[in-house]
Design a protein around this motif. Structure first.
Motif, PDB file in Angstrom:
ATOM      1  N   TYR A  92     -20.920 -33.385   2.486  1.00  0.00           N
ATOM      2  CA  TYR A  92     -21.380 -34.296   1.439  1.00  0.00           C
ATOM      3  C   TYR A  92     -21.054 -33.645   0.107  1.00  0.00           C
ATOM      4  O   TYR A  92     -21.486 -32.526  -0.144  1.00  0.00           O
ATOM      5  CB  TYR A  92     -22.896 -34.510   1.512  1.00  0.00           C
ATOM      6  CG  TYR A  92     -23.364 -35.225   2.752  1.00  0.00           C
ATOM      7  CD1 TYR A  92     -23.338 -34.587   3.983  1.00  0.00           C
ATOM      8  CD2 TYR A  92     -23.859 -36.522   2.686  1.00  0.00           C
ATOM      9  CE1 TYR A  92     -23.774 -35.238   5.130  1.00  0.00           C
ATOM     10  CE2 TYR A  92     -24.310 -37.184   3.824  1.00  0.00           C
ATOM     11  CZ  TYR A  92     -24.253 -36.535   5.042  1.00  0.00           C
ATOM     12  OH  TYR A  92     -24.683 -37.174   6.168  1.00  0.00           O
ATOM     13  N   LEU A  93     -20.306 -34.342  -0.720  1.00  0.00           N
ATOM     14  CA  LEU A  93     -19.958 -33.803  -2.031  1.00  0.00           C
ATOM     15  C   LEU A  93     -20.538 -34.737  -3.085  1.00  0.00           C
ATOM     16  O   LEU A  93     -20.164 -35.902  -3.134  1.00  0.00           O
ATOM     17  CB  LEU A  93     -18.432 -33.743  -2.207  1.00  0.00           C
ATOM     18  CG  LEU A  93     -17.634 -32.607  -1.557  1.00  0.00           C
ATOM     19  CD1 LEU A  93     -17.841 -32.541  -0.066  1.00  0.00           C
ATOM     20  CD2 LEU A  93     -16.161 -32.771  -1.843  1.00  0.00           C
ATOM     21  N   GLU A  94     -21.440 -34.242  -3.883  1.00  0.00           N
ATOM     22  CA  GLU A  94     -22.066 -35.087  -4.907  1.00  0.00           C
ATOM     23  C   GLU A  94     -21.816 -34.440  -6.266  1.00  0.00           C
ATOM     24  O   GLU A  94     -22.350 -33.378  -6.547  1.00  0.00           O
ATOM     25  CB  GLU A  94     -23.561 -35.236  -4.630  1.00  0.00           C
ATOM     26  CG  GLU A  94     -23.818 -35.804  -3.238  1.00  0.00           C
ATOM     27  CD  GLU A  94     -25.288 -36.002  -2.904  1.00  0.00           C
ATOM     28  OE1 GLU A  94     -25.582 -36.409  -1.766  1.00  0.00           O
ATOM     29  OE2 GLU A  94     -26.140 -35.745  -3.768  1.00  0.00           O
ATOM     30  N   VAL A  95     -21.001 -35.091  -7.056  1.00  0.00           N
ATOM     31  CA  VAL A  95     -20.552 -34.456  -8.286  1.00  0.00           C
ATOM     32  C   VAL A  95     -20.966 -35.290  -9.482  1.00  0.00           C
ATOM     33  O   VAL A  95     -20.583 -36.451  -9.599  1.00  0.00           O
ATOM     34  CB  VAL A  95     -19.026 -34.275  -8.275  1.00  0.00           C
ATOM     35  CG1 VAL A  95     -18.577 -33.543  -9.523  1.00  0.00           C
ATOM     36  CG2 VAL A  95     -18.597 -33.512  -7.035  1.00  0.00           C
ATOM     37  N   ASP A  96     -21.727 -34.694 -10.367  1.00  0.00           N
ATOM     38  CA  ASP A  96     -22.235 -35.423 -11.522  1.00  0.00           C
ATOM     39  C   ASP A  96     -21.859 -34.711 -12.820  1.00  0.00           C
ATOM     40  O   ASP A  96     -22.577 -34.766 -13.791  1.00  0.00           O
ATOM     41  CB  ASP A  96     -23.766 -35.545 -11.404  1.00  0.00           C
ATOM     42  CG  ASP A  96     -24.313 -36.651 -12.291  1.00  0.00           C
ATOM     43  OD1 ASP A  96     -23.506 -37.298 -12.980  1.00  0.00           O
ATOM     44  OD2 ASP A  96     -25.528 -36.850 -12.304  1.00  0.00           O
TER      45      ASP A  96
END
Lengths: 452, 254, 482
Positions: free
Chosen positions: C408-412
């Motif tokens: 899971y890659l969550e980039v903000d």
């Protein structure tokens, strides 16, 4: 119910209140699916972020709203649809226009093209070709987790039917234009069935447009059967406006030695969710699933791809790329499933994203589930910025930084676009994407809505 | 044309060039040789404006202007060309589009109208013939899937297209077989004119068999420690770099 | 592959679990089952202060409201928590004054495992805390370390001797509400290791905890708390084994690490709990919550794990990168053979600026083993210039096993660069042939190839243990390739 119970209740009531009306204009075979689909929808509900497959997408923004539902087509509405002209220059295609999910009442509801290909209304086809419909309708669209698939089966009454008989190589693409047009906020669902028999070849372009500046919600299901050694290409161009929400579910069932490609070009829309399910149901089948999404403002685009390798010696490629601007958000959820004994599988998956601002956000979830050992599978995902080395290389050749950035972004996007085989469409897409990246108007010239 | 005076450069706080001076006149070919890690590629980076190299002291004047104040693209438009040691792959960007943009940017800079598509394609054809590049290369994405030799030939082709005043070839000979080496060298020789100059950075003498330098410099530990005519290259080939290192060390002790 | 090769592969992969013996040590146990009373009994047995009992009770009450997680890619049989003994301790005199007072059988057990409790005999430069069933039985080199201000003792001792430190840090990285098994552990944990490295101290030896489950029908719930104060360094290693028993046993541990400014913690695990037999009978359920917090600037936490044992493994050693410029690393080799299942990976939460994380995961599946990598890389909005690189490879030996990857890659944050790569492939027949052609047997070739594949991770282990890990890898794969 695992989904969103309050919002789901709305749609359960909508069914209860309108099912008689819906059934009254639909073919009996299509009606025969409704009550069990409703049962399954009532168990699953509208997906929420608690559902793994919708972890990054909040459907409530569009589903929790009062729409006028479009259940019965009105003849006068179709006049506008008749006037719609696609602005892709030199695109030589057979056109079908769906308005609010219905096939126009004015024309022949089913027409035959050269070589015995039939295109037209699925509801009409259910009456005219009961054998074909019974063999394929409702056979591929299924989900244990996504209630929206069942909501569509329960309530959709029309859509496009395409039949390409055995051995027919049909070179001219068919273009389906999905128009939504209403003076009130509107919810519609349609259902397509495409049958490409053994050794046949067929290419389809689906374009989504919104003709009025209202809030639209579309929940569409497309089932595709691709017979042995058949070839099938699908290009979907989504160019609506920020008040439009499109949820599509595409199920492509492939027999052995068949080759398919599916390309989702998402240029504009408020909330877009594309679920594409590829089932490789015979040896030596190949599938290519691509997507490009360019988002800005508050848009959200979510691509969900499921590739199911059920037989040996099949190949699949996934390539999804996104450029996210402003405070837009994106999600990618790609899954490769290699079942036991699906040996010699080759499966690849790539998702690359560029964030242009600090407020843009990308969530990506590339997944591999592998139950056979003699396979080559890989996936990669990146979120980042433009490659600094490449930027310098362009600058060192005298290209301005701004222009160099545009070129790189265009190159980034073109990797997806180059997979479009229909040349005029490919050129048009290159053009639209370049305009979009330059910040110029990106909607089709004939669009009546001032976007943004 | 190019005057480098006492140039000191560091990368991430580490001093790489420790006072380099170099003067290149129009029409000259300078070879810069030296062992690995001596600062050759850093020099090329500074001249073309890569950001990671920080100039701590010294000046670089190019055609009367302060080169260090110019952006990489302006340097290119003013006629500086770098043949990269490792040309970058840019998927999705076609060579044609890439070169057309570069050529026309330069023309715009010099107040010329952009080339028409047909003139541009004609120019591509001519230059391709000149540098004996396979015509198919031009239809592909920039360097994508090119072999090592193809990439280097592609650099020479771009040089031909952009007609630089000062071309810096950074180890263009590395990884080339004899035929490719010949093609690269011939390309350079054909493009050589009375008013343009070359800086050829190389490890080995063999490229200098084909491209005859006017001056050979040895760069060692961030300094030019020896400058002589083309015979120096032969001497280095025969004796290696160790004797230079020794000489330098002895000087330091003395 | 031909028949002969199959046979060889079969032989190679049916290695016996060599730590499967059990020792006859008298132990003190409480009644089966779990209730508020049991929690109170455990606390009373350990003579705990009220604040700790309160912590346990809060955790227990919270646990009652929770459900077992359903998201792992694991088939977990129903666990009857009323059928587990939650406290078991080797019977011994209440206070140990010298090594001679340790039950000789117990000493023999650890000798057999290669963990001598006598300091002079021990591997140079490694201090050991030995934990049998739920209780720490002996910590070596305690005094020597104390001279440098390093605290290394059992968790129970720490509660009495350093209550302020325990209070200050316990539950700050893994709160008692964190997840089902963490809540359970917080309610019933019996012992574990405590370690504190003071400001500016580089711990001169490897610290290690050796866990052994011995008694039947018991669960093991230990808790490790490791605090590295500013400018300090420590390398820590844990190993674990258990007897071969037909019934499953539950192990639900918590490890918390706190790294202050400029400190570095290396935490290595060689996990070799009993994996169950060839047919999947017995084995440990290893449900562990491990998490480190890089609290200070420039701090670094590095997890290395060699997971070869357990019937089911569920663990995600993670890093919360809160300090600017902090670094998190995760290096893992997980082997599943026969009927073993593993769902393991990491979470890298980037909060501070310029934070970096690296993930290298090597899964090896054989027999009917199911191996999943599950990882989260999350870049928060203010974590500018965050970098992550993940490489998750799977190697399949045999056609009945499975290898799965769920990143899971969550980039903000726009300035982040996050890259994930994964490949899945089978062991190369051409590689085996190449070895054969050079005179290397297939058995050895497989060992070589697998070790080569895992080298990047094994190299991260302290030297002494790298050798052990290599052997372990070979043994646990014996009988797996087909």
């Amino acid at each position: 119910m695992s989904g969103n119970s309050e919002v789901s209740e709305k749609y359960l009531n909508l069914y209860r209140e309108n099912i008689d009306k819906i059934s009254s204009i639909s073919a009996p075979y299509i009606n025969s699916f409704r009550s069990s689909a409703f049962e399954r929808f009532s168990k699953l509900g509208i997906p929420s972020k608690k559902d793994e497959a919708y972890k990054y997408t909040n459907l409530n923004i569009f589903f929790d709203h009062d729409y006028r539902s479009y259940f019965l087509p009105v003849a006068s509405d179709f006049i506008k649809a008749e006037e719609f002209r696609c602005d892709v220059a030199d695109l030589d295609a057979h056109g079908i226009v769906l308005l609010n999910g219905f096939y126009p009442t004015i024309n022949d509801k089913l027409r035959q093209l050269p070589s015995g290909v039939w295109i037209g209304s699925i509801n009409e086809a259910a009456l005219r070709f009961p054998d074909l419909i019974e063999k394929h309708y409702g056979k591929y669209a299924d989900s244990d987790t996504d209630g929206l698939v069942h909501l569509n089966t329960a309530m959709a009454s029309d859509g496009v039917f395409v039949y390409v008989p055995k051995g027919v190589r049909f070179n001219k693409p068919v273009q389906i234009v999905n128009l939504v047009q209403s003076e009130e906020d509107m919810f519609n669902q349609h259902r397509n069935l495409i049958i490409v028999e053994k050794d046949a070849e067929f290419s389809i372009i689906i374009c989504d447009h919104a003709l009025s500046p209202k809030k639209f919600l579309t929940n569409a299901v497309t089932e595709v059967y691709v017979g042995e050694s058949a070839h099938f290409d699908l290009v979907r161009v989504q160019n609506e406006h920020n008040a439009a929400c499109k949820v599509t579910h595409t199920f492509i069932h492939q027999e052995k030695n068949s080759i398919t490609s599916s390309i989702n070009m998402t240029l504009h829309g408020g909330l877009i969710r594309n679920s594409t399910y590829h089932f490789l149901g015979g040896e030596n089948a190949e599938t290519n699933s691509c997507g490009l999404y360019l988002t800005d403002k508050w848009q959200h685009v979510d691509n969900f791809v499921n590739v199911d390798h059920a037989f040996p010696n099949c190949t699949s490629n996934q390539l999804f790329k996104g450029v996210l601007d402003d405070m837009s958000t994106g999600a990618f959820n790609g899954r490769i499933l290699v079942r036991p004994d699906a040996q010699k599988t080759l499966a690849y998956q790539k998702n690359n994203n560029i964030l242009l601002t600090d407020d843009a956000k990308m969530d990506t979830k590339p997944q591999l589930e592998i139950h056979a050992d003699d396979v080559k599978c890989s996936h990669g995902a990146t979120v980042g910025q433009l490659d600094g080395d490449a930027l310098f290389y362009l600058q060192s050749r005298g290209i301005d930084k701004h222009e160099a950035k545009l070129m790189l972004m265009f190159g980034f996007a073109h990797e997806v676009i180059q997979n479009i085989k229909v040349e005029p469409l490919r050129e048009r897409m290159d053009n639209l994407v370049m305009q979009r990246l330059r910040g110029e108007l990106s909607r089709c010239a004939s669009c009546v809505v001032k976007c943004g | 044309m190019l005057d480098i005076n006492n140039l000191k450069v560091s990368i991430a706080g580490k001093s790489i060039l420790k006072g380099v001076s170099l003067h290149v006149k129009p029409g000259e070919i300078h070879a810069i040789m030296g062992p690995n890690g001596s600062g050759k590629s850093t020099l090329a980076s500074v001249l073309t404006g890569r950001e990671f190299a920080e100039v701590t002291e010294g000046t670089v004047t190019y055609m009367g202007n302060n080169l260090l104040e110019m952006s990489p693209e302006d340097r290119a438009k003013e006629g500086i060309f770098l043949g990269f040691q490792y040309p970058i792959e840019i998927p999705g960007v076609s060579m044609v589009n890439f070169m057309k943009t570069a050529v026309n940017e330069k023309r715009k800079h010099h107040g010329l109208d952009p080339l028409s598509a047909s003139d541009f394609l004609k120019m591509m054809r001519e230059k391709k013939e000149l540098v004996e590049i396979d015509s198919k290369l031009a239809n592909r994405s920039v360097n994508e899937g090119f072999s090592g030799g193809e990439k280097k030939k592609n650099e020479i082709f771009q040089m031909a297209m952009l007609e630089p005043k000062l071309a810096i070839l950074d180890e263009t000979d590395s990884g080339l077989d004899i035929d490719a080496l010949r093609i690269v060298a011939n390309g350079v020789n054909k493009l050589k004119k009375a008013d343009n100059s070359f800086i050829v950075i190389t490890h080995y003498q063999r490229l200098l068999d084909h491209i005859i330098p006017d001056v050979v410099h040895v760069l060692y530990d961030g300094r030019i420690v020896k400058t002589a005519g083309k015979e120096l290259a032969l001497e280095l080939e025969a004796k290696g770099y160790d004797w230079i290192k020794k000489e330098v060390e002895n000087n330091v002790i003395a | 592959m031909d028949k002969d090769q199959d046979k060889i592969l079969d032989e190679v992969t049916t290695g016996e679990y060599k730590y499967g013996f059990h020792s006859d040590i008298e132990s003190e146990q409480i009644q089966k089952g779990l209730s508020e009373d049991v929690v109170r009994i455990i606390s009373a047995k350990k003579n705990e202060p009220d604040w700790l009992l309160e912590f346990r009770l809060k955790a227990y009450r919270h646990w009652l409201t929770m459900k077992m997680p359903a998201w792992p890619n694991l088939k977990i049989p129903v666990i009857n928590y009323q059928d587990i003994i939650f406290y078991s301790a080797p019977k011994q005199k209440p206070k140990l004054n010298s090594l001679d007072e340790i039950d000789p059988e117990l000493k023999r057990t650890f000798d057999k495992l290669g963990i001598p409790l006598e300091e002079q005999k021990h591997l140079a430069g490694v201090a050991v805390d030995a934990v049998m069933d739920s209780v720490s039985v002996k910590t070596t080199f305690r005094e020597a370390l104390a001279e440098m201000g390093i605290i290394f003792c059992s968790f129970s001792d720490a509660v009495h001797e350093y209550p302020d430190l325990v209070k200050r840090y316990m539950g700050t990285v893994v709160p008692y509400t964190d997840n089902f098994f963490a809540s359970l552990n917080s309610a019933v944990f019996s012992d574990g290791s405590f370690c504190y490295i003071p400001k500016g101290v580089r711990c001169p030896m490897e610290l290690s905890t050796y866990f052994r489950i011995n008694a039947a029908n018991t669960g093991q719930f230990e808790r490790t708390l490791l605090v590295a104060d500013e400018e300090s360094y420590v390398s820590y290693l844990e190993g674990c084994t258990a007897p071969s028993r037909d019934e499953n046993q539950l192990h639900a541990a918590i490890v918390e690490i706190i790294a202050e400014k400029n400190s570095e913690v290396k935490y290595s695990t060689v996990q070799n709990w009993y994996p169950g037999d060839k047919d999947g009978k017995g084995g440990i359920f290893n449900f562990v919550t491990k998490r480190g917090m890089c609290r200070g600037e420039n701090s670094k936490i590095s997890w290395t794990q060699i997971e070869t044992g357990s019937a089911i493994t569920w663990k995600y050693p993670s890093c919360i990168l809160r300090g600017d410029n902090s670094t998190g690393e995760f290096y893992s080799v997980a082997v599943t053979n026969n009927h073993q299942q593993a769902d393991t990976g990491t979470k890298m939460i980037h909060i501070g600026k310029n934070t970096k994380s690296t993930i290298v995961s090597k899964g090896i599946s054989a027999g009917k083993g199911q191996n999943s990598y599950r990882g989260l890389v999350k870049i928060l909005k203010n974590a500018s210039n965050a970098r992550n690189f993940s490489q998750c490879d799977s190697l399949l030996l045999g056609d009945k096993c499975g290898a799965h990857t769920f990143p899971y890659l969550e980039v903000d944050n726009q300035t982040a660069i996050v890259e994930h790569e994964a490949t899945t492939s089978k062991i190369g027949e051409d590689q085996i042939f190449y070895c054969n052609q050079r005179g290397i047997s297939t058995e050895d070739a497989i060992g070589m190839i697998v070790n080569g594949y895992a080298r990047e991770v094994i190299n991260k282990l302290p030297m002494e243990f790298a050798v052990e890990a290599q052997k372990l890898l070979q043994i646990s794969l014996e009988g797996s390739v087909g």
